[in-house]
Design an enzyme around this catalytic site. Structure first.
Site, PDB file in Angstrom:
ATOM      1  N   GLU A  20      22.134  37.327  -4.925  1.00  0.00           N
ATOM      2  CA  GLU A  20      22.615  36.442  -3.853  1.00  0.00           C
ATOM      3  C   GLU A  20      23.131  37.209  -2.640  1.00  0.00           C
ATOM      4  O   GLU A  20      23.098  36.692  -1.521  1.00  0.00           O
ATOM      5  CB  GLU A  20      23.710  35.502  -4.385  1.00  0.00           C
ATOM      6  CG  GLU A  20      25.065  36.123  -4.701  1.00  0.00           C
ATOM      7  CD  GLU A  20      25.174  36.712  -6.109  1.00  0.00           C
ATOM      8  OE1 GLU A  20      24.134  37.053  -6.693  1.00  0.00           O
ATOM      9  OE2 GLU A  20      26.317  36.836  -6.609  1.00  0.00           O
ATOM     10  N   CYS A  40      25.104  38.628 -13.360  1.00  0.00           N
ATOM     11  CA  CYS A  40      26.173  39.569 -13.739  1.00  0.00           C
ATOM     12  C   CYS A  40      26.855  39.119 -15.043  1.00  0.00           C
ATOM     13  O   CYS A  40      26.266  39.296 -16.095  1.00  0.00           O
ATOM     14  CB  CYS A  40      27.143  39.775 -12.585  1.00  0.00           C
ATOM     15  SG  CYS A  40      27.941  41.387 -12.700  1.00  0.00           S
ATOM     16  N   LYS A  79      42.518  14.377  20.729  1.00  0.00           N
ATOM     17  CA  LYS A  79      43.801  14.936  21.175  1.00  0.00           C
ATOM     18  C   LYS A  79      43.656  16.398  21.601  1.00  0.00           C
ATOM     19  O   LYS A  79      43.218  17.241  20.807  1.00  0.00           O
ATOM     20  CB  LYS A  79      44.829  14.823  20.044  1.00  0.00           C
ATOM     21  CG  LYS A  79      45.189  13.390  19.704  1.00  0.00           C
ATOM     22  CD  LYS A  79      45.964  12.791  20.863  1.00  0.00           C
ATOM     23  CE  LYS A  79      46.266  11.328  20.649  1.00  0.00           C
ATOM     24  NZ  LYS A  79      46.654  10.647  21.881  1.00  0.00           N
ATOM     25  N   PRO A  98      47.025  20.187  20.807  1.00  0.00           N
ATOM     26  CA  PRO A  98      47.011  21.414  19.991  1.00  0.00           C
ATOM     27  C   PRO A  98      46.247  22.553  20.674  1.00  0.00           C
ATOM     28  O   PRO A  98      46.654  23.710  20.617  1.00  0.00           O
ATOM     29  CB  PRO A  98      46.317  20.971  18.695  1.00  0.00           C
ATOM     30  CG  PRO A  98      46.519  19.492  18.638  1.00  0.00           C
ATOM     31  CD  PRO A  98      46.526  19.021  20.063  1.00  0.00           C
ATOM     32  N   HIS A 112      23.442  41.411  -8.358  1.00  0.00           N
ATOM     33  CA  HIS A 112      23.729  40.142  -7.664  1.00  0.00           C
ATOM     34  C   HIS A 112      22.678  39.889  -6.576  1.00  0.00           C
ATOM     35  O   HIS A 112      22.863  40.331  -5.440  1.00  0.00           O
ATOM     36  CB  HIS A 112      25.105  40.221  -6.987  1.00  0.00           C
ATOM     37  CG  HIS A 112      26.251  40.189  -7.920  1.00  0.00           C
ATOM     38  ND1 HIS A 112      26.891  39.024  -8.262  1.00  0.00           N
ATOM     39  CD2 HIS A 112      26.899  41.178  -8.577  1.00  0.00           C
ATOM     40  CE1 HIS A 112      27.885  39.307  -9.102  1.00  0.00           C
ATOM     41  NE2 HIS A 112      27.913  40.597  -9.310  1.00  0.00           N
ATOM     42  N   GLY A 130      26.969  36.209 -16.117  1.00  0.00           N
ATOM     43  CA  GLY A 130      25.996  35.240 -16.653  1.00  0.00           C
ATOM     44  C   GLY A 130      24.880  35.947 -17.421  1.00  0.00           C
ATOM     45  O   GLY A 130      24.392  35.456 -18.446  1.00  0.00           O
ATOM     46  N   GLY A 157      40.596  27.723   8.704  1.00  0.00           N
ATOM     47  CA  GLY A 157      39.513  26.935   8.111  1.00  0.00           C
ATOM     48  C   GLY A 157      38.741  26.116   9.132  1.00  0.00           C
ATOM     49  O   GLY A 157      38.212  25.042   8.832  1.00  0.00           O
ATOM     50  N   VAL A 165      28.889  19.304  11.232  1.00  0.00           N
ATOM     51  CA  VAL A 165      27.456  19.203  10.923  1.00  0.00           C
ATOM     52  C   VAL A 165      27.290  19.203   9.403  1.00  0.00           C
ATOM     53  O   VAL A 165      28.134  19.732   8.674  1.00  0.00           O
ATOM     54  CB  VAL A 165      26.617  20.376  11.490  1.00  0.00           C
ATOM     55  CG1 VAL A 165      26.383  20.226  12.961  1.00  0.00           C
ATOM     56  CG2 VAL A 165      27.253  21.723  11.166  1.00  0.00           C
TER      57      VAL A 165
HETATM   58  N1  GLN Z   1      33.208  41.094 -15.721  1.00  0.00           N
HETATM   59  C1  GLN Z   1      31.919  41.651 -15.805  1.00  0.00           C
HETATM   60  C2  GLN Z   1      31.924  43.158 -15.561  1.00  0.00           C
HETATM   61  O1  GLN Z   1      32.872  43.691 -15.042  1.00  0.00           O
HETATM   62  C3  GLN Z   1      30.950  40.961 -14.865  1.00  0.00           C
HETATM   63  C4  GLN Z   1      31.303  41.178 -13.444  1.00  0.00           C
HETATM   64  C5  GLN Z   1      30.645  40.175 -12.518  1.00  0.00           C
HETATM   65  O2  GLN Z   1      30.171  39.142 -12.962  1.00  0.00           O
HETATM   66  N2  GLN Z   1      30.636  40.453 -11.229  1.00  0.00           N
HETATM   67  O3  GLN Z   1      30.959  43.811 -15.862  1.00  0.00           O
END
Ligand code: GLN
EC number: 6.3.4.2
Length: 522
Positions: free
Chosen positions: A499, A372, A182, A185, A497, A374, A13, A236
């Site tokens: 994103e 998805c 330090k 480590p 998706h 959502g 991390g 940052v």
């Molecule tokens: N569980 C849902 C599906 O399999 C949506 C998947 C997701 O949100 N990536 O279709």
């Protein structure tokens, strides 16, 4: 071929992924063709079946690879697309070697970690690096872990055959506010690395503040690294400053000096993108199920950041546990938000809460983005609350009278899990005169997917009867890919998706539109 290998010491991390992405970005800006490989020493073949609670988000590539989230950072920083081959795990390496052994490829031989596993690792790395000037390799885990040993051995062997610069990322803690940083480590961690035959050329030290010269000198003395090759990586506020900070320490030139090649870093485009002064703050509620580990939604928060850079509206995210709203008729709980986002997910927990929140966003004109799951839940919400299909649901959760979301036909034949959802990039046709078309400014887009369920085609005519809910994007074979609600300032759901494709240098249109709508909300 030339390689930069980034290892980590002391603790996990440390932000090794961002360090790797930042260094790769600088080298790329020096005019070299760069790619990045992530080594994950776990035994899973890929990240597809791993829980977001433990490992953060599963990132999805163009080719459908379900990979470690660090590959998302590389793509976002470098503005490139990677493939499954760029994520090498213990499971994948062993699977390949065992499959070869069964086919008789090693006939007569005893198959061993050295040389067969280490050869396989080097071959995989070389395959990825062959069309590039420089390949940056991040080794997951911490040196000293049993799991990473074969990988470190393979990389040691690689350094005999090729030009390799080793960078070791460590922690330099400050035990008290006024106390001295330090270095012990770091000393121990470099010693552990040496024991496996690797001497770092550069040490990157994570610390709360910039390291002073005295500390750098001490680390240099104990680790046999030049003092100006001890690089400071202070905390940052925003990871996007890391390439700039590393560049001030001339890390790119130092790496290229080892390779005896030229190049001058140019981060002017990068710097021009990061918003200097935000015009206003917008408050966003992300209503999900994995909210205790924000990395579970890393690509979403990064895409929002990209959109904030472009709009100069700073997005403040509140992480809301969906389950808390399962049995709540929402009245004023969300009135201070400028937007609501319901991300993807699996399983039943929190689903009713998300549906309640979506209803609130739709009825109260709050900018809404559903991704998805959502998206699927916004279909269910509309079916229930606008068309009165009581108990409409997805067959992922229950068998219902109104299965408005149902398994994709090809999924009905699959009984195993792992790498077999509808995955990766595919084409979507957008209807003209829709909001999504105005965002993408084209009618043909390619976006990434990861799902098993889809909008049930038997309900599409009924759901769109009021001409307010429209499916504004479809796949060429007729899957519903996007929905919007007419008359609402911004109500968008996507089966895909967006994103996963957003980049610092090219923000996803969906996120840009969403953050803009939040900023313009009255
Ligand atoms: N569980 C849902 C599906 O399999 C949506 C998947 C997701 O949100 N990536 O279709």
């Amino acid at each position: 071929m030339k390689y930069v290998v980034v290892t980590g010491g002391v603790i996990s991390g440390l932000g090794k992924g961002v360090t790797t992405a930042s260094i790769a970005k600088i080298i790329q800006s020096m005019g070299h063709k760069v790619t990045v490989v992530k080594i994950d020493p776990y035994v899973n073949v890929d990240a597809g079946t791993m829980s977001p609670f433990e490992h953060g988000e599963v990132f999805v590539l163009e080719d459908g690879g379900e990979v470690d989230l660090d590959l998302g950072n590389y793509e976002r920083f470098l503005n490139i697309h990677l493939t499954k081959a760029h994520n090498i795990t213990t499971g994948k390496v062993y699977l390949n070697v065992i499959e070869k052994e069964r086919k008789g490829a090693y006939l007569g031989k005893t198959v061993q970690i050295i040389p067969h596993i280490t050869d396989e690792i080097r071959n995989e790395i070389r395959k990825v690096g062959k069309d590039h000037d420089i390949t940056v390799i991040e080794v997951g885990g911490t040196v000293g872990d049993i799991e990473s040993m074969p990988f470190l051995e393979a990389l040691r062997q690689l350094s005999i055959e090729e030009d390799v610069v080793f960078i070791h990322v460590t922690l330099v803690p400050n035990l008290t506010v006024v106390g001295e940083p330090k270095t012990k480590p770091t000393q121990h961690s470099v010693k552990t690395l040496r024991e496996v035959g690797i001497s770092p050329h550069i040490i990157v030290c994570r610390s709360t503040q910039k390291l002073n010269e005295k500390t750098k000198e001490k680390i240099a003395l104990f680790t046999n690294v030049k003092v100006d090759h001890v690089i400071s990586a202070p905390d940052v506020e925003d990871i996007h400053f890391m390439p700039i900070i590393f560049n001030e320490e001339k890390i790119g030139q130092k790496i290229l000096d080892y390779f005896k090649i030229d190049g001058k870093p140019n981060l002017s485009l990068w710097k021009s993108i990061l918003c200097k002064e935000y015009k206003k703050n917008v408050n966003l509620a992300i209503v999900g199920k994995y909210i205790d580990l924000h990395d579970s939604y890393l690509s979403i928060s990064q895409a929002l950041k990209h959109a904030s850079f472009k709009t100069c509206y700073k997005t403040n995210i509140s992480w809301i546990e969906a389950e808390n709203f399962d049995n709540v008729n929402i009245t004023d709980e969300f009135e201070n938000y400028d937007g609501i986002l319901v991300p993807g997910g699996f399983g039943s927990r929190g689903v009713e809460g998300k549906i309640n929140v979506i209803k609130y966003a739709r009825e109260n004109n709050i900018p809404f983005l559903g991704i998805c799951l959502g998206f699927q839940l916004s279909v269910i919400e509309y079916a229930r609350n606008v068309y009165g299909l009581k108990n409409a649901n997805t067959t992922e959760i229950c068998n219902t009278e109104y299965p408005v979301i149902d398994l994709l036909p090809e999924q009905k034949k699959i009984s195993t899990k792992g790498g077999n959802m509808r995955l990766g990039s595919s084409e979507i046709i957008l209807d003209k005169n829709t909001m999504i078309y105005s965002l993408y400014k084209t009618d043909r887009i390619f976006e990434r997917h990861r799902h098993r369920y889809e909008v049930n085609k038997d309900y599409v005519d009924l759901l769109t009867k009021d001409k307010k809910l429209i499916f504004s994007g479809k796949s060429p074979n007729g899957l519903m890919e996007a929905l919007e609600v007419k008359g609402h300032p911004f109500f968008l759901g996507t089966q895909f998706h967006p994103e996963f494709k957003s980049k610092v240098e090219s923000v996803a249109p969906t996120f840009y539109g969403f953050v803009k709508a939040m900023g313009e909300k009255q």
